[in-house]
Design a protein around this motif. Structure first.
Motif, PDB file in Angstrom:
ATOM      1  N   LEU A 115       0.831  -1.210   0.000  1.00 25.70           N
ATOM      2  CA  LEU A 115       0.000   0.000   0.000  1.00 25.70           C
ATOM      3  C   LEU A 115       0.866   1.260   0.000  1.00 25.70           C
ATOM      4  O   LEU A 115       0.508   2.267  -0.614  1.00 25.70           O
ATOM      5  CB  LEU A 115      -0.926  -0.014   1.217  1.00 25.70           C
ATOM      6  CG  LEU A 115      -2.010  -1.108   1.178  1.00 25.70           C
ATOM      7  CD1 LEU A 115      -2.718  -1.194   2.523  1.00 25.70           C
ATOM      8  CD2 LEU A 115      -3.014  -0.818   0.074  1.00 25.70           C
ATOM      9  N   GLY A 116       2.017   1.209   0.698  1.00 24.76           N
ATOM     10  CA  GLY A 116       2.948   2.342   0.646  1.00 24.76           C
ATOM     11  C   GLY A 116       3.469   2.561  -0.765  1.00 24.76           C
ATOM     12  O   GLY A 116       3.603   3.704  -1.222  1.00 24.76           O
ATOM     13  N   GLY A 117       3.759   1.460  -1.464  1.00 24.05           N
ATOM     14  CA  GLY A 117       4.194   1.576  -2.856  1.00 24.05           C
ATOM     15  C   GLY A 117       3.109   2.156  -3.749  1.00 24.05           C
ATOM     16  O   GLY A 117       3.393   2.947  -4.652  1.00 24.05           O
ATOM     17  N   LEU A 118       1.851   1.800  -3.465  1.00 22.04           N
ATOM     18  CA  LEU A 118       0.747   2.349  -4.266  1.00 22.04           C
ATOM     19  C   LEU A 118       0.649   3.867  -4.099  1.00 22.04           C
ATOM     20  O   LEU A 118       0.376   4.591  -5.065  1.00 22.04           O
ATOM     21  CB  LEU A 118      -0.574   1.704  -3.851  1.00 22.04           C
ATOM     22  CG  LEU A 118      -0.811   0.249  -4.238  1.00 22.04           C
ATOM     23  CD1 LEU A 118      -2.233  -0.177  -3.859  1.00 22.04           C
ATOM     24  CD2 LEU A 118      -0.590   0.029  -5.730  1.00 22.04           C
ATOM     25  N   LYS A 119       0.852   4.349  -2.857  1.00 15.33           N
ATOM     26  CA  LYS A 119       0.751   5.798  -2.634  1.00 15.33           C
ATOM     27  C   LYS A 119       1.822   6.560  -3.420  1.00 15.33           C
ATOM     28  O   LYS A 119       1.577   7.653  -3.913  1.00 15.33           O
ATOM     29  CB  LYS A 119       0.863   6.099  -1.134  1.00 15.33           C
ATOM     30  CG  LYS A 119      -0.405   5.783  -0.374  1.00 15.33           C
ATOM     31  CD  LYS A 119      -0.447   6.451   0.984  1.00 15.33           C
ATOM     32  CE  LYS A 119       0.315   5.675   2.007  1.00 15.33           C
ATOM     33  NZ  LYS A 119       0.114   6.186   3.386  1.00 15.33           N
ATOM     34  N   ILE A 120       3.006   5.980  -3.521  1.00 16.13           N
ATOM     35  CA  ILE A 120       4.055   6.619  -4.328  1.00 16.13           C
ATOM     36  C   ILE A 120       3.730   6.486  -5.814  1.00 16.13           C
ATOM     37  O   ILE A 120       3.877   7.430  -6.595  1.00 16.13           O
ATOM     38  CB  ILE A 120       5.421   5.979  -4.020  1.00 16.13           C
ATOM     39  CG1 ILE A 120       5.748   6.108  -2.537  1.00 16.13           C
ATOM     40  CG2 ILE A 120       6.516   6.614  -4.856  1.00 16.13           C
ATOM     41  CD1 ILE A 120       6.974   5.324  -2.118  1.00 16.13           C
ATOM     42  N   SER A 121       3.277   5.300  -6.197  1.00 17.20           N
ATOM     43  CA  SER A 121       3.025   5.012  -7.607  1.00 17.20           C
ATOM     44  C   SER A 121       1.913   5.897  -8.194  1.00 17.20           C
ATOM     45  O   SER A 121       1.991   6.289  -9.358  1.00 17.20           O
ATOM     46  CB  SER A 121       2.657   3.533  -7.755  1.00 17.20           C
ATOM     47  OG  SER A 121       2.298   3.232  -9.075  1.00 17.20           O
ATOM     48  N   GLY A 122       0.893   6.198  -7.384  1.00 18.10           N
ATOM     49  CA  GLY A 122      -0.219   7.008  -7.885  1.00 18.10           C
ATOM     50  C   GLY A 122       0.247   8.373  -8.374  1.00 18.10           C
ATOM     51  O   GLY A 122      -0.116   8.819  -9.467  1.00 18.10           O
ATOM     52  N   GLY A 123       1.074   9.036  -7.555  1.00 20.78           N
ATOM     53  CA  GLY A 123       1.591  10.345  -7.967  1.00 20.78           C
ATOM     54  C   GLY A 123       2.532  10.251  -9.150  1.00 20.78           C
ATOM     55  O   GLY A 123       2.498  11.097 -10.060  1.00 20.78           O
ATOM     56  N   LEU A 124       3.364   9.194  -9.154  1.00 21.17           N
ATOM     57  CA  LEU A 124       4.305   9.040 -10.266  1.00 21.17           C
ATOM     58  C   LEU A 124       3.576   8.737 -11.579  1.00 21.17           C
ATOM     59  O   LEU A 124       4.037   9.143 -12.651  1.00 21.17           O
ATOM     60  CB  LEU A 124       5.298   7.926  -9.948  1.00 21.17           C
ATOM     61  CG  LEU A 124       6.331   8.239  -8.862  1.00 21.17           C
ATOM     62  CD1 LEU A 124       7.239   7.044  -8.614  1.00 21.17           C
ATOM     63  CD2 LEU A 124       7.175   9.447  -9.267  1.00 21.17           C
ATOM     64  N   ALA A 125       2.471   8.002 -11.501  1.00 24.11           N
ATOM     65  CA  ALA A 125       1.694   7.737 -12.725  1.00 24.11           C
ATOM     66  C   ALA A 125       1.187   9.042 -13.330  1.00 24.11           C
ATOM     67  O   ALA A 125       1.221   9.224 -14.563  1.00 24.11           O
ATOM     68  CB  ALA A 125       0.533   6.805 -12.414  1.00 24.11           C
ATOM     69  N   LEU A 126       0.738   9.966 -12.470  1.00 23.46           N
ATOM     70  CA  LEU A 126       0.280  11.271 -12.959  1.00 23.46           C
ATOM     71  C   LEU A 126       1.449  12.043 -13.570  1.00 23.46           C
ATOM     72  O   LEU A 126       1.314  12.631 -14.660  1.00 23.46           O
ATOM     73  CB  LEU A 126      -0.347  12.058 -11.815  1.00 23.46           C
ATOM     74  CG  LEU A 126      -0.829  13.475 -12.156  1.00 23.46           C
ATOM     75  CD1 LEU A 126      -1.929  13.434 -13.213  1.00 23.46           C
ATOM     76  CD2 LEU A 126      -1.327  14.197 -10.903  1.00 23.46           C
ATOM     77  N   ILE A 127       2.600  12.039 -12.890  1.00 23.12           N
ATOM     78  CA  ILE A 127       3.765  12.747 -13.422  1.00 23.12           C
ATOM     79  C   ILE A 127       4.197  12.149 -14.756  1.00 23.12           C
ATOM     80  O   ILE A 127       4.485  12.876 -15.721  1.00 23.12           O
ATOM     81  CB  ILE A 127       4.923  12.678 -12.399  1.00 23.12           C
ATOM     82  CG1 ILE A 127       4.565  13.482 -11.147  1.00 23.12           C
ATOM     83  CG2 ILE A 127       6.218  13.205 -13.007  1.00 23.12           C
ATOM     84  CD1 ILE A 127       5.555  13.313 -10.011  1.00 23.12           C
ATOM     85  N   GLY A 128       4.241  10.813 -14.823  1.00 18.83           N
ATOM     86  CA  GLY A 128       4.625  10.166 -16.078  1.00 18.83           C
ATOM     87  C   GLY A 128       3.671  10.502 -17.212  1.00 18.83           C
ATOM     88  O   GLY A 128       4.102  10.740 -18.349  1.00 18.83           O
ATOM     89  N   ALA A 129       2.375  10.528 -16.913  1.00 19.74           N
ATOM     90  CA  ALA A 129       1.388  10.859 -17.954  1.00 19.74           C
ATOM     91  C   ALA A 129       1.581  12.293 -18.443  1.00 19.74           C
ATOM     92  O   ALA A 129       1.540  12.560 -19.657  1.00 19.74           O
ATOM     93  CB  ALA A 129      -0.023  10.669 -17.403  1.00 19.74           C
ATOM     94  N   VAL A 130       1.809  13.220 -17.506  1.00 13.81           N
ATOM     95  CA  VAL A 130       1.972  14.632 -17.900  1.00 13.81           C
ATOM     96  C   VAL A 130       3.253  14.826 -18.715  1.00 13.81           C
ATOM     97  O   VAL A 130       3.252  15.534 -19.731  1.00 13.81           O
ATOM     98  CB  VAL A 130       1.975  15.528 -16.636  1.00 13.81           C
ATOM     99  CG1 VAL A 130       2.379  16.953 -16.986  1.00 13.81           C
ATOM    100  CG2 VAL A 130       0.604  15.527 -15.985  1.00 13.81           C
ATOM    101  N   VAL A 131       4.357  14.184 -18.279  1.00 10.12           N
ATOM    102  CA  VAL A 131       5.612  14.309 -19.025  1.00 10.12           C
ATOM    103  C   VAL A 131       5.446  13.745 -20.434  1.00 10.12           C
ATOM    104  O   VAL A 131       5.886  14.353 -21.432  1.00 10.12           O
ATOM    105  CB  VAL A 131       6.751  13.582 -18.280  1.00 10.12           C
ATOM    106  CG1 VAL A 131       7.990  13.483 -19.165  1.00 10.12           C
ATOM    107  CG2 VAL A 131       7.086  14.301 -16.987  1.00 10.12           C
ATOM    108  N   ALA A 132       4.806  12.592 -20.546  1.00  8.33           N
ATOM    109  CA  ALA A 132       4.590  11.996 -21.871  1.00  8.33           C
ATOM    110  C   ALA A 132       3.703  12.883 -22.731  1.00  8.33           C
ATOM    111  O   ALA A 132       3.935  13.022 -23.945  1.00  8.33           O
ATOM    112  CB  ALA A 132       3.976  10.615 -21.713  1.00  8.33           C
TER     113      ALA A 132
END
Length: 263
Positions: free
Chosen positions: A179-196
């Motif tokens: 669950l800790g990994g999910l909390k980090i992953s959620g924000g990174l998914a948004l960052i990755g989508a915006v960068v792409a």
């Protein structure tokens, strides 16, 4: 006391945020800073409302890519972590490549992915997934490997099968890490989508809020640029809040990290 603690967790950051916005608006007005340099929060709020018809469809595109990338990252990250912990050879053979994918700047490989994958939404999803999956993988591997050795021995002593030890001991022990990994992953998914989306937008592909930011920059519509940035930040906060709520729901009855402090 618990209700008061929950209230403080909302009230304290809200007061700090309001004070920062008031200071920002005051500086803009007192210094006479023009909107094309730095718009104030009130103008940004008005722009969000006025341009909602343009910004909202782009927000939905960004959220759709983020959500899809996050789900794929969560499922594949968990599955790969389970595979890695079942075989030391597989972990040693493949984990370094997961690290290589994580440390490779997405902005450097996004143009290649967009070039190879002709369908832009799929290319954006791959870029966002590459950024998001490693925290789930590494945290879950750590959690599965951190199971109490005494309990593992106890399960073995009572004749538990490997599957039973995994299901009733290793998996629950790894849940807080996952669950800790999910909390980090959620924000990174948004960052990755915006960068792409930025990379795709510079190539002329219209997709998501990042393209609206590029478009606003080219036409000097700075308030709209800030409005799009505000929506991205709000989406990130919402994702983190949802995942924090999920973590609390799953752990609040038994794990130390979510238990209310005793006064």
């Amino acid at each position: 006391m618990a209700a008061r603690g929950r209230g403080d967790r909302v009230l304290a950051p809200a007061l700090v945020g309001l004070a920062a916005l008031a200071a920002w608006e005051t500086v803009v007005r007192v210094e006479g800073i023009p909107p094309y340099i730095l718009p104030g929060p009130i103008l940004i709020a008005r722009t969000v409302v006025a341009d909602w018809g343009t910004l909202f469809p782009s927000l939905l595109v960004t959220l759709a890519i983020t959500g899809a990338a996050f789900l794929v990252a969560a499922v594949l990250g968990l599955a790969l972590a389970v595979v890695f912990t079942q075989s030391t050879f597989i972990e040693r053979a493949f984990f370094p490549y997961a690290v290589i994918l994580q440390v490779t700047p997405i902005v450097a490989i996004a143009p290649l992915i967009i070039l190879w994958v002709k369908w832009i939404p799929l290319a954006l999803l791959i870029c966002a997934w590459l950024v998001a999956f490693f925290p789930v993988l590494s945290n879950t591997v750590l959690g599965l490997a951190s199971t109490d050795k005494n309990l593992v021995d106890l399960f073995r002593l009572y004749g538990a099968t490997r599957w039973q030890a995994f299901r009733y001991l290793r998996l629950p022990s790894a849940l807080p890490y996952f669950l800790g990994g999910l909390k980090i992953s959620g924000g990174l998914a948004l960052i990755g989508a915006v960068v792409a989306e930025f990379v795709a937008g510079t190539g002329g592909a219209q997709s998501g809020l990042a393209f609206r930011i590029l478009e606003a920059g080219y036409t000097l519509q700075i308030p709209r640029m800030f409005a799009a940035l505000f929506l991205i930040s709000a989406a990130g906060v919402l994702i983190f809040a949802l995942l924090t709520g999920l973590s609390r729901l799953a752990l609040h009855r038994w794990h130390e990290s979510e238990l209310e402090p005793e006064d």
